[in-house]
Design an enzyme around this catalytic site. Structure first.
Site, mmCIF file in Angstrom:
data_model
loop_
_atom_site.group_PDB
_atom_site.id
_atom_site.type_symbol
_atom_site.label_atom_id
_atom_site.label_comp_id
_atom_site.label_asym_id
_atom_site.label_seq_id
_atom_site.Cartn_x
_atom_site.Cartn_y
_atom_site.Cartn_z
ATOM 1 N N PRO A 13 7.105 46.989 43.192
ATOM 2 C CA PRO A 13 5.997 47.351 44.057
ATOM 3 C C PRO A 13 5.884 46.475 45.663
ATOM 4 C CG PRO A 13 5.371 45.781 42.455
ATOM 5 C CD PRO A 13 6.987 46.062 42.186
ATOM 6 N N CYS A 137 2.875 37.640 44.006
ATOM 7 C CA CYS A 137 3.028 37.560 45.478
ATOM 8 C C CYS A 137 2.588 36.462 46.314
ATOM 9 C CB CYS A 137 1.995 38.719 46.049
ATOM 10 S SG CYS A 137 2.161 38.806 47.978
ATOM 11 N N LYS A 179 3.290 40.763 36.385
ATOM 12 C CA LYS A 179 4.692 40.341 37.476
ATOM 13 C C LYS A 179 4.406 38.941 37.897
ATOM 14 C CE LYS A 179 7.988 41.650 40.636
ATOM 15 N NZ LYS A 179 7.923 40.561 41.506
ATOM 16 N N ALA A 261 14.518 45.047 44.318
ATOM 17 C CA ALA A 261 13.687 45.201 45.269
ATOM 18 C C ALA A 261 14.627 45.431 46.861
ATOM 19 C CB ALA A 261 12.809 44.047 45.546
#
Length: 338
Positions: A13, A137, A179, A261
């Protein structure tokens, strides 16, 4: 890794790249599970504009019958998320949610409040297969707002968010995942994952770096320790740039899946075994992007990534300076053929 070409390789994502058009491309080349961009749950529930721009999916070619068009009903459900439970539309939602080409699909949220996350999960549940809570993140804006990697230091809050989603979404097969990044003291990461498992999390994706690390080597030993400490599936993430990296990651960690990614940005056909982006994939992107009405900046940006490994510095300078879709297509035809 069992069944390397099977059903446990994910497209991650990234905040700006994982929209429907690019998900459609990587699915064509053996990417089995895709995520949406990271969506801020509070904004998603507060703003119809955020919902329209951040969450798009393709529900396939289901034949819609009834007194309202599919698109109208789709808009209404987000104005009143409880409408989806009404008997009038229940069969329609079941039809749409099981006929989509954009599946399996996991919607990733940034959240720091259990109720808000649960409401957002309830809203997207008819159109997806699971939700994922971003606890990894490392960007400053995210951690400043209480999102992302700072949540690995709040195991009780993560536990409560998982439980709230589980209690709100009725479908027992709907996945709830997280995550994460790792702590310097790995015992804290193991504790977080075990608490999440007890709360009912479906799986954990582990990026094998701390929140402070960027380009340092991935700590595969840490991922393996986490895998050995829980009974739920564990997905490994970090520096996966080829199918060989997928196999190597599995051999180091024995995880249940591998997420890529940047590797997929450079080569969307990576999971199909291609070392570099094949010309067929480039033209597939052109077709898909045009079909979806992808804005030029996004369309061009993806091609810059795809062609980086197969073009010379001089070619990249020319291509990167192009400013229209027609100019890009003309360049591709002239340089690579169709």
């Amino acid at each position: 890794m069992p069944n390397v070409c099977g059903a446990r390789r994910n497209h991650p994502p990234y905040v700006t790249i994982c929209r429907l058009a690019f998900r459609s491309l990587v699915r064509k080349y053996d990417c089995d599970v895709c995520f949406t961009p990271m969506i801020i749950a509070a904004d998603f529930m507060r703003s119809s504009k955020a919902r329209d721009s951040e969450f798009t999916t393709n529900r396939g070619k289901a034949q819609v019958t009834g007194t309202k068009a599919e698109s109208e009903i789709f808009r209404v459900v987000f104005k009143n998320r409880y409408l989806v439970e009404s008997m009038l539309y229940r069969n329609l939602w079941l039809l749409l949610s099981h006929s989509s080409a954009d599946r399996p699909l996991v919607v990733q949220f940034a959240a720091n409040d259990p109720q808000t996350l649960a409401e957002a999960a309830s809203a997207v549940a008819p159109f997806s297969d699971g939700v994922d809570l971003n606890c990894g993140c490392p960007q400053r804006w995210a951690t400043a707002e209480g999102y992302g990697a700072c949540l690995i230091n709040e195991p009780e809050l993560v536990r409560d968010m998982i439980r709230q989603v589980r209690s709100r979404v009725e479908n027992p097969k709907y996945s709830v995942s997280i995550k994460i990044r790792i702590h310097k003291d790995l015992r804290r990461t193991v504790d977080l994952c075990q608490k999440a498992e007890m709360a009912g999390v479906s799986w954990v994706t582990v990026h094998g770096r701390t929140a402070e690390e960027r380009h340092q080597p991935v700590h595969y030993d840490a991922i393996k320790t986490i895998k050995d400490s829980v009974s739920i599936p564990v997905i490994a993430n970090g520096d996966v740039k080829s199918l060989k990296d997928v196999e190597s990651t599995y051999l180091h960690t024995r995880v249940d899946g591998v997420m890529a990614a940047r590797g997929l940005l450079a080569n969307p056909a990576m999971f199909a075994g291609y070392e570099n982006t094949p010309l067929e994939c480039v033209w597939d992107w052109v077709d898909i992007a045009l079909e979806h009405g992808t804005p030029f900046t996004c369309f061009h940006h993806h091609l810059i990534y795809m062609l980086e490994r197969v073009s010379s510095p001089a070619e990249r300078r020319v291509f990167n300076a192009l400013s229209s879709t027609s100019a890009v297509i003309d360049y591709l035809r002239h340089t690579y053929g169709s």
